[in-house]
Design a protein around this motif. Structure first.
Motif, PDB file in Angstrom:
ATOM      1  N   SER A   1     -12.568 -77.128   1.350  1.00  0.00           N
ATOM      2  CA  SER A   1     -12.574 -76.017   0.394  1.00  0.00           C
ATOM      3  C   SER A   1     -13.140 -74.768   1.062  1.00  0.00           C
ATOM      4  N   ILE A   2     -12.465 -73.650   0.863  1.00  0.00           N
ATOM      5  CA  ILE A   2     -12.927 -72.384   1.432  1.00  0.00           C
ATOM      6  C   ILE A   2     -12.893 -71.319   0.341  1.00  0.00           C
ATOM      7  N   ALA A   3     -14.019 -70.621   0.161  1.00  0.00           N
ATOM      8  CA  ALA A   3     -14.107 -69.500  -0.779  1.00  0.00           C
ATOM      9  C   ALA A   3     -14.485 -68.249   0.006  1.00  0.00           C
ATOM     10  N   ARG A   4     -13.634 -67.248  -0.039  1.00  0.00           N
ATOM     11  CA  ARG A   4     -13.871 -66.004   0.702  1.00  0.00           C
ATOM     12  C   ARG A   4     -14.058 -64.852  -0.282  1.00  0.00           C
ATOM     13  N   GLN A   5     -15.209 -64.182  -0.155  1.00  0.00           N
ATOM     14  CA  GLN A   5     -15.452 -63.037  -1.033  1.00  0.00           C
ATOM     15  C   GLN A   5     -14.607 -61.853  -0.575  1.00  0.00           C
ATOM     16  N   ARG A   6     -13.826 -61.327  -1.502  1.00  0.00           N
ATOM     17  CA  ARG A   6     -12.976 -60.183  -1.189  1.00  0.00           C
ATOM     18  C   ARG A   6     -13.691 -58.856  -1.447  1.00  0.00           C
ATOM     19  N   PHE A   7     -14.573 -58.840  -2.451  1.00  0.00           N
ATOM     20  CA  PHE A   7     -15.348 -57.643  -2.770  1.00  0.00           C
ATOM     21  C   PHE A   7     -16.500 -58.078  -3.664  1.00  0.00           C
ATOM     22  N   PRO A   8     -17.612 -57.346  -3.658  1.00  0.00           N
ATOM     23  CA  PRO A   8     -18.735 -57.705  -4.543  1.00  0.00           C
ATOM     24  C   PRO A   8     -18.425 -57.324  -5.982  1.00  0.00           C
ATOM     25  N   LEU A   9     -18.941 -58.139  -6.916  1.00  0.00           N
ATOM     26  CA  LEU A   9     -18.789 -57.804  -8.335  1.00  0.00           C
ATOM     27  C   LEU A   9     -19.875 -56.830  -8.742  1.00  0.00           C
ATOM     28  N   PRO A  10     -19.505 -55.645  -9.183  1.00  0.00           N
ATOM     29  CA  PRO A  10     -20.530 -54.661  -9.569  1.00  0.00           C
ATOM     30  C   PRO A  10     -21.313 -55.139 -10.792  1.00  0.00           C
ATOM     31  N   GLY A  11     -22.615 -54.957 -10.698  1.00  0.00           N
ATOM     32  CA  GLY A  11     -23.467 -55.315 -11.827  1.00  0.00           C
ATOM     33  C   GLY A  11     -23.622 -56.805 -12.027  1.00  0.00           C
ATOM     34  N   MET A  12     -23.243 -57.609 -11.050  1.00  0.00           N
ATOM     35  CA  MET A  12     -23.333 -59.072 -11.198  1.00  0.00           C
ATOM     36  C   MET A  12     -23.920 -59.675  -9.925  1.00  0.00           C
ATOM     37  N   THR A  13     -25.026 -59.157  -9.489  1.00  0.00           N
ATOM     38  CA  THR A  13     -25.698 -59.709  -8.314  1.00  0.00           C
ATOM     39  C   THR A  13     -26.520 -60.912  -8.773  1.00  0.00           C
ATOM     40  N   ILE A  14     -25.969 -62.112  -8.587  1.00  0.00           N
ATOM     41  CA  ILE A  14     -26.647 -63.297  -9.147  1.00  0.00           C
ATOM     42  C   ILE A  14     -27.074 -64.298  -8.082  1.00  0.00           C
ATOM     43  N   THR A  15     -26.537 -64.204  -6.861  1.00  0.00           N
ATOM     44  CA  THR A  15     -26.956 -65.122  -5.796  1.00  0.00           C
ATOM     45  C   THR A  15     -27.712 -64.340  -4.723  1.00  0.00           C
ATOM     46  N   SER A  16     -28.709 -63.635  -5.170  1.00  0.00           N
ATOM     47  CA  SER A  16     -29.530 -62.838  -4.264  1.00  0.00           C
ATOM     48  C   SER A  16     -30.905 -62.670  -4.888  1.00  0.00           C
ATOM     49  N   PHE A  17     -31.899 -62.565  -4.023  1.00  0.00           N
ATOM     50  CA  PHE A  17     -33.245 -62.320  -4.547  1.00  0.00           C
ATOM     51  C   PHE A  17     -33.401 -60.897  -5.088  1.00  0.00           C
ATOM     52  N   SER A  18     -32.390 -60.085  -4.894  1.00  0.00           N
ATOM     53  CA  SER A  18     -32.446 -58.729  -5.437  1.00  0.00           C
ATOM     54  C   SER A  18     -31.882 -58.638  -6.859  1.00  0.00           C
ATOM     55  N   ARG A  19     -31.474 -59.777  -7.407  1.00  0.00           N
ATOM     56  CA  ARG A  19     -30.902 -59.705  -8.757  1.00  0.00           C
ATOM     57  C   ARG A  19     -31.978 -59.289  -9.751  1.00  0.00           C
ATOM     58  N   THR A  20     -31.508 -58.685 -10.838  1.00  0.00           N
ATOM     59  CA  THR A  20     -32.415 -58.150 -11.855  1.00  0.00           C
ATOM     60  C   THR A  20     -32.215 -58.894 -13.169  1.00  0.00           C
ATOM     61  N   PRO A  21     -33.158 -58.769 -14.105  1.00  0.00           N
ATOM     62  CA  PRO A  21     -32.953 -59.354 -15.430  1.00  0.00           C
ATOM     63  C   PRO A  21     -31.676 -58.841 -16.089  1.00  0.00           C
ATOM     64  N   ALA A  22     -31.314 -57.608 -15.819  1.00  0.00           N
ATOM     65  CA  ALA A  22     -30.088 -57.059 -16.407  1.00  0.00           C
ATOM     66  C   ALA A  22     -28.860 -57.783 -15.863  1.00  0.00           C
ATOM     67  N   ASP A  23     -28.891 -58.143 -14.576  1.00  0.00           N
ATOM     68  CA  ASP A  23     -27.778 -58.905 -14.002  1.00  0.00           C
ATOM     69  C   ASP A  23     -27.613 -60.242 -14.729  1.00  0.00           C
ATOM     70  N   MET A  24     -28.722 -60.923 -14.968  1.00  0.00           N
ATOM     71  CA  MET A  24     -28.659 -62.223 -15.624  1.00  0.00           C
ATOM     72  C   MET A  24     -28.248 -62.091 -17.077  1.00  0.00           C
ATOM     73  N   GLU A  25     -28.662 -60.995 -17.706  1.00  0.00           N
ATOM     74  CA  GLU A  25     -28.266 -60.771 -19.093  1.00  0.00           C
ATOM     75  C   GLU A  25     -26.757 -60.579 -19.198  1.00  0.00           C
ATOM     76  N   ARG A  26     -26.195 -59.813 -18.257  1.00  0.00           N
ATOM     77  CA  ARG A  26     -24.742 -59.634 -18.244  1.00  0.00           C
ATOM     78  C   ARG A  26     -24.020 -60.966 -17.994  1.00  0.00           C
ATOM     79  N   LEU A  27     -24.591 -61.821 -17.123  1.00  0.00           N
ATOM     80  CA  LEU A  27     -23.996 -63.122 -16.838  1.00  0.00           C
ATOM     81  C   LEU A  27     -23.977 -63.988 -18.091  1.00  0.00           C
ATOM     82  N   VAL A  28     -25.091 -64.007 -18.831  1.00  0.00           N
ATOM     83  CA  VAL A  28     -25.165 -64.816 -20.047  1.00  0.00           C
ATOM     84  C   VAL A  28     -24.188 -64.312 -21.095  1.00  0.00           C
ATOM     85  N   LYS A  29     -24.056 -63.007 -21.232  1.00  0.00           N
ATOM     86  CA  LYS A  29     -23.104 -62.455 -22.189  1.00  0.00           C
ATOM     87  C   LYS A  29     -21.671 -62.847 -21.824  1.00  0.00           C
TER      88      LYS A  29
END
Length: 495
Positions: free
Chosen positions: A456-484
């Motif tokens: 299996s290979i997954a290649r990121q084509r572009f970052p998702l704006p406002g959805m930084t979820i696999t980084s230590f730089s993610r914010t509570p707002a990022d997680m809130e958008r993910l839950v929504k």
């Protein structure tokens, strides 16, 4: 290849005459290890050729098998004693499977894009199946071409090299198959044969250079092979014994059912893992079925219509099963214990055999058949599914929909309807069992994937704006958008 460090040899014999057919080396563990090492080098080259080049060479091999069909069948006849027609048939079926594997490997195993889902909208996801490297095949004697080639063809098409250990009863057939392959692929030792007895197979199963073992044989031997594989966590596909049943429903074509039951039970002297060993007949057509079956069975001749019992020790198993059934109240309507006259066994048809008898619950592997009257096809299915084996089976019925429903409830890997063993001749259908009949599949797309590993290979084509979820730089707002988003996608909705 059969040159190695062997210190001893053994003979293969014609079971009908006792004449020596050939003499072969007993390859020891060192010789097996050397073969696997050569195969590892060949596997890298063979995989590197790619699907198209392998396809061309495998189709060349197919043509060579066709050109040598008579030679192969003649050797099968000598080493097994089976009629030349049966030896020819298994070789023909082998050729059709080789053709299918060669032509379909890219479609089944090649890279393809798969949907990454909405959460992975910025990803390109691909799936492909890569070769395992070296596949070890341990083959049986009853169908020394068709059965092992069901693994060898698909393993080669998937890009692997193969080391094949044929049965000690039919080593010459394995040597010939590899010899003919070298005519098409002379550059590397992609398909080798090691010959010997049980210790040779054990050395192959226990070699850490083997990526997978494909085994066909008894359930007891499969457990020993699994133990050898376990030392290196080597995966395994196991096709073991069977106790296949044929069910005759009230609206079945009785004459056709009897003919199929007889062929399924008696062809190859009953030495067929998916052969018919039990028959359950709905009472409304029982008498008619028995008339058809017994009339046909009495006309079948051991030594003419089928060959000898290839493995001498099996005659005592057959004698014991028939004797036990008769001692427990069964009736022999054709033959009996006197039918066992090594190396041949004449047809035996038993009725009213208790369901707990060895003749019903254990694999007989001889030209015998048990027949029982039942009230309904449902009762027949209950009895069919009561044994520990689950390889194949057969349904005879005049109602296609009902027959299909019954087939789905049969605890087996394969079921034929209004025919017998027909699934084995369809290259696109997987072949294998459940329960004591083993696990894994050969043939078809599943058979190709059996000898490959998914990548299996997954290649990121572009970052998702406002959805930084696999980084230590993610914010509570990022997680809130993910839950929504996940609530919108997967929360409960009105139907």
């Amino acid at each position: 290849m059969t040159t190695a460090t062997e210190q001893a040899a053994f003979d293969s014999l014609n079971p009908a005459t006792g004449a020596v057919v050939g003499t072969h080396p007993r390859h020891d563990a060192e010789a097996v290890q050397a073969a696997v090492r050569r195969a590892g080098e060949a596997a890298r080259w063979w995989a590197g050729l790619g699907f198209d080049a392998r396809k061309r060479r495998l189709l060349d091999y197919k043509a060579v098998l066709v050109a040598n069909l008579g030679r192969i069948a003649a050797l099968v006849r000598k080493e097994t004693g089976k009629p030349i027609g049966d030896a020819t048939l298994e070789t023909v079926l082998t050729i059709t499977h080789l053709d299918w594997a060669a032509r379909n490997a890219r479609k089944v195993l090649g890279p393809r894009r798969v949907s990454p889902g909405l959460l992975g909208a910025n990803l390109a996801a691909t799936l492909q199946y890569l070769p395992l490297g070296v596949v070890g095949v341990i083959g049986p004697w009853n169908y020394p071409v068709f059965t092992p080639m069901g693994s060898i063809s698909y393993a080669l098409a998937a890009g692997n090299a193969v080391v094949f250990k044929p049965s000690e009863l039919t080593p010459g057939v394995g040597v010939l198959l590899a010899e003919l392959f070298r005519r098409c692929v002379p550059e590397r030792e992609v398909f080798q044969v090691v010959t010997g007895l049980g210790e040779t197979g054990a050395a192959l199963a226990g070699d850490p250079g083997v990526g997978k073992i494909a085994f066909t044989g008894s359930t007891a031997t499969a457990k020993r092979v699994m133990a050898a594989c376990a030392a290196n966590l080597t995966p395994m596909v196991a096709e073991c014994g069977g106790k296949d049943a044929l069910i005759v429903d009230a609206d079945a074509d009785v004459a056709a059912a009897a003919d199929a039951a007889l062929w399924g039970a008696m062809s190859n002297a009953g030495q067929t893992c998916v052969g018919v060993e039990r028959v359950y007949v709905v009472e409304r057509v029982y008498d008619a079925f028995m008339r058809e079956l017994t009339e046909r069975a009495r006309a079948v001749r051991a030594g003419e219509d089928y060959g000898p019992i290839t493995m001498p020790a099996q005659t005592e198993v057959i004698r014991r099963h028939v004797g036990d059934a008769l001692a427990e109240g069964a009736t022999a309507v054709v033959g009996g214990t006197e039918s066992v006259r090594p190396p041949y066994v004449d047809p035996v048809v038993l009725t009213d055999v208790p369901e707990d008898s060895s003749a019903v619950r254990e694999e007989t592997f001889g030209p015998t058949i048990t027949v029982r009257k039942v009230a309904s096809a449902e009762e027949a299915m209950e009895k069919t599914n009561a044994v520990s084996y689950g390889l194949g089976g057969t349904i005879f019925s005049g109602d296609a929909r009902r027959a299909t429903e019954l087939a789905r409830t049969m605890l087996s890997g394969m079921t034929a309807i209004n025919s017998v063993i027909s699934f084995a001749g369809v290259p696109s259908l997987p072949f294998g069992g459940v329960g004591d009949s083993g696990f894994g599949r050969i043939h078809g797309a599943d058979g190709l994937r059996e000898f490959a590993r998914p990548k299996s290979i997954a290649r990121q084509r572009f970052p998702l704006p406002g959805m930084t979820i696999t980084s230590f730089s993610r914010t509570p707002a990022d997680m809130e958008r993910l839950v929504k988003l996940i609530t919108f996608l997967h929360g409960r909705r009105k139907r």
